[in-house]
Design a protein around this motif. Structure first.
Motif, mmCIF file in Angstrom:
data_model
loop_
_atom_site.group_PDB
_atom_site.id
_atom_site.type_symbol
_atom_site.label_atom_id
_atom_site.label_comp_id
_atom_site.label_asym_id
_atom_site.label_seq_id
_atom_site.Cartn_x
_atom_site.Cartn_y
_atom_site.Cartn_z
ATOM 1 N N UNK A 157 0.935 -1.109 -0.115
ATOM 2 C CA UNK A 157 0.535 -0.223 -0.391
ATOM 3 C C UNK A 157 0.871 1.045 0.237
ATOM 4 N N UNK A 158 2.132 1.271 0.698
ATOM 5 C CA UNK A 158 3.018 2.418 0.865
ATOM 6 C C UNK A 158 3.030 2.834 -0.351
ATOM 7 N N UNK A 159 3.592 1.882 -0.939
ATOM 8 C CA UNK A 159 4.616 1.727 -2.134
ATOM 9 C C UNK A 159 3.802 2.277 -3.863
ATOM 10 N N UNK A 160 2.912 1.692 -3.644
ATOM 11 C CA UNK A 160 1.594 2.002 -4.224
ATOM 12 C C UNK A 160 1.184 3.808 -4.058
ATOM 13 N N UNK A 161 1.535 4.556 -2.595
ATOM 14 C CA UNK A 161 0.610 5.884 -2.996
ATOM 15 C C UNK A 161 1.931 6.650 -3.325
ATOM 16 N N UNK A 162 2.612 6.495 -3.654
ATOM 17 C CA UNK A 162 3.872 7.352 -3.632
ATOM 18 C C UNK A 162 3.491 7.926 -5.336
ATOM 19 N N UNK A 163 4.388 9.215 -5.149
ATOM 20 C CA UNK A 163 3.388 9.846 -6.716
ATOM 21 C C UNK A 163 4.329 9.267 -7.990
ATOM 22 N N UNK A 164 4.745 8.655 -7.688
ATOM 23 C CA UNK A 164 5.423 7.981 -9.187
ATOM 24 C C UNK A 164 4.910 6.547 -9.224
ATOM 25 N N UNK A 165 3.639 6.311 -9.097
ATOM 26 C CA UNK A 165 2.797 5.419 -8.917
ATOM 27 C C UNK A 165 1.783 6.304 -9.007
ATOM 28 N N UNK A 166 0.632 6.098 -8.007
ATOM 29 C CA UNK A 166 -1.034 6.068 -8.211
ATOM 30 C C UNK A 166 -1.220 7.040 -6.962
ATOM 31 N N UNK A 167 -0.470 8.053 -5.995
ATOM 32 C CA UNK A 167 -1.083 8.751 -5.475
ATOM 33 C C UNK A 167 -0.117 9.711 -4.733
ATOM 34 N N UNK A 168 0.371 10.044 -3.471
ATOM 35 C CA UNK A 168 0.563 12.366 -3.260
ATOM 36 C C UNK A 168 1.286 11.385 -1.505
ATOM 37 N N UNK A 169 1.771 12.241 -1.191
ATOM 38 C CA UNK A 169 2.462 12.251 -0.195
ATOM 39 C C UNK A 169 1.696 12.230 1.137
ATOM 40 N N UNK A 170 0.708 12.901 1.076
ATOM 41 C CA UNK A 170 -0.909 13.291 1.687
ATOM 42 C C UNK A 170 -1.113 12.094 1.526
ATOM 43 N N UNK A 171 -1.899 11.380 0.625
ATOM 44 C CA UNK A 171 -2.336 10.296 0.636
ATOM 45 C C UNK A 171 -1.276 8.626 1.711
ATOM 46 N N UNK A 172 -0.512 9.256 1.344
ATOM 47 C CA UNK A 172 0.298 8.233 1.863
ATOM 48 C C UNK A 172 0.039 8.419 3.143
ATOM 49 N N UNK A 173 0.299 9.277 4.381
ATOM 50 C CA UNK A 173 0.501 9.831 5.290
ATOM 51 C C UNK A 173 -1.108 8.961 6.138
ATOM 52 N N UNK A 174 -1.985 10.229 5.316
ATOM 53 C CA UNK A 174 -3.289 9.492 5.913
ATOM 54 C C UNK A 174 -3.846 7.981 5.744
ATOM 55 N N UNK A 175 -3.356 7.119 4.882
ATOM 56 C CA UNK A 175 -3.671 6.023 4.357
ATOM 57 C C UNK A 175 -2.887 5.165 5.806
ATOM 58 N N UNK A 176 -1.394 5.566 6.010
ATOM 59 C CA UNK A 176 -0.306 5.358 7.151
ATOM 60 C C UNK A 176 -1.358 4.833 8.605
#
Length: 427
Positions: A243-262
């Motif tokens: 999940x964390x890898x998928x939410x990186x900006x180079x994939x499908x997300x951004x840093x804000x989404x990454x921290x929120x989902x974590x």
């Protein structure tokens, strides 16, 4: 939603068969990851680190056992028996000591021959012989109500699709991209009749998440699909790391989404992991994208590391966390310098290496340390296994020697055992 190309994708988990190279020049410069200290000093100090090493670990043996079983049953055309085993391991949430899903490993072995042949052909610049994947399709047609059979075929299509994309050149990219999408679409069709939640099958939900790689704009579906998967199998850190890898900006997300989902994942799995899920979601993300640390709550992450250790004392996990803190979170050099707050977070996590070594590390698993030097996911040309083990041991001993350089500068040694770490005076 139609399947279309996506920039900068990452492949699914590697299959057992991967081309290897005897060259080791692809290794990152280890000394660049450590505080500046002459290489000869580190080599000398590392000889005074007395740490039992396991070239072959319980984790590796367990993974090989499941993969070999899947491959053997597939080669004998015992598909109903294999499907029964996979249904059981899914329902029982059977895992290796390090937390790898047994059902996934069985499926890796079952499709290994077909995928390996296709990969070899593509690396040789020729189209794969379709007879292998056609035989799997025929097998699934004979077992239309078996989700494990459909899963094996779908994952084979996903692996072959990635092989098409990763072997593309500037000249062949359009044609290879089309084949990538065709294989992923076929995998989606295979899995369409089955629902992982309804069947209580995490392997199916994980495969659905893998299909996101071929969608043009997965958007919030990434968070939703992974939430269903993690809620179905919250004990597995593999899903959180993905999940964390998928939410990186180079994939499908951004840093804000990454921290929120974590944070959301940590809240949902608190009874199992404490704050550990926050650390697991960031684990591969930080390894792939150093900039992600600027958005990290370092206190929360360190609490997560401590909660993981409190719940998973297996030496595989301890080596994973130690290698992460010692290598991924090592001081950055050159153009990788971080901002003030991000550098403070990095240093805070890097310092966790001390208590991991002093209180928890009992034996060295060299492959984990060598793999930590490489980015998560597939690597086009890995060194040989012997080189991986040797590099992993060298890396670990240098990292540990660097951390305790002042303590052993008088000629004393640092030893590790099941009773903990202790210092041996110089003779």
């Amino acid at each position: 939603m139609p399947f279309e190309p996506l920039a900068n994708p990452e492949p699914t988990a590697p299959t057992p068969h991967k081309r290897q190279s005897k060259a080791t020049s692809r290794w990152p410069d280890l000394l660049g990851l450590l505080r500046r200290k002459p290489e000869t000093d580190l080599d000398s100090l590392s000889k005074r680190i007395l740490l039992p090493s396991l070239p072959v670990t319980d984790e590796e043996m367990a993974r090989a056992m499941h993969q070999d079983r899947g491959q053997k049953l597939a080669r004998q055309d015992l598909w109903p028996e294999l499907a029964q085993v996979m249904e059981y391991t899914d329902a029982a949430r059977l895992r290796t000591p390090g937390g790898e899903n047994a059902t996934t490993l069985l499926a890796v072995g079952a499709r290994a021959d077909v995928v390996a042949a296709a990969e070899d052909a593509l690396h040789d610049g020729v189209d794969p012989d379709p007879s292998g994947i056609d035989a799997l399709e025929d097998m699934q047609a004979e077992n239309p109500d078996s989700y494990p059979c459909a899963l094996i075929v779908a994952l084979a299509h996903i692996d072959i699709g990635w092989a098409w994309r990763t072997t593309a050149t500037d000249r062949t990219r359009p044609a290879h991209e089309l084949r990538f999408l065709e294989h992923f679409k076929r995998a989606e069709d295979m899995l369409a009749p089955f629902d992982g939640v309804d069947l209580d099958a995490p392997s199916l939900s994980a495969a659905q998440c893998a299909l996101l790689a071929a969608r043009r704009q997965p958007g919030m579906r990434v968070a939703d699909d992974y939430e269903r998967l993690i809620d179905l199998d919250p004990d597995s850190p593999r899903h959180m790391r993905a999940l964390g890898e998928a939410l990186l900006p180079a994939r499908y997300g951004n840093y804000e989404m990454l921290d929120l989902e974590a944070r959301r994942t940590a809240a949902r799995t608190g009874e199992i992991w404490g704050a550990g899920a926050y650390a697991w979601v960031y684990f591969d993300a930080l390894a792939l994208d150093p900039c992600a640390i600027a958005h990290l709550d370092a206190d929360f992450f360190v609490d997560g590391l401590r909660d993981i250790v409190a719940r998973r004392r297996d030496q595989h996990v301890i080596n994973q966390l130690s290698a992460f803190c010692g290598i991924v979170m090592a001081p950055k050099t050159g153009n990788q310098r971080l901002s003030g707050p991000a550098e403070a977070s990095r240093r805070r996590i890097h310092d966790c290496l001390d208590w991991l070594l002093e209180n928890h590390l009992q034996e060295l698993h060299p492959l984990i340390w060598s793999q930590t030097l490489l980015s998560p996911g597939l690597t086009p040309s890995l060194p040989s296994r012997r080189a991986l083990v040797a590099k992993g041991r060298q890396t670990a001993l240098r990292v540990i020697a660097q951390r305790f350089a002042e303590d052993i500068s008088d000629g004393s040694s640092i030893a590790f055992s099941s009773s903990g770490m202790y210092r041996l005076p110089a003779l």
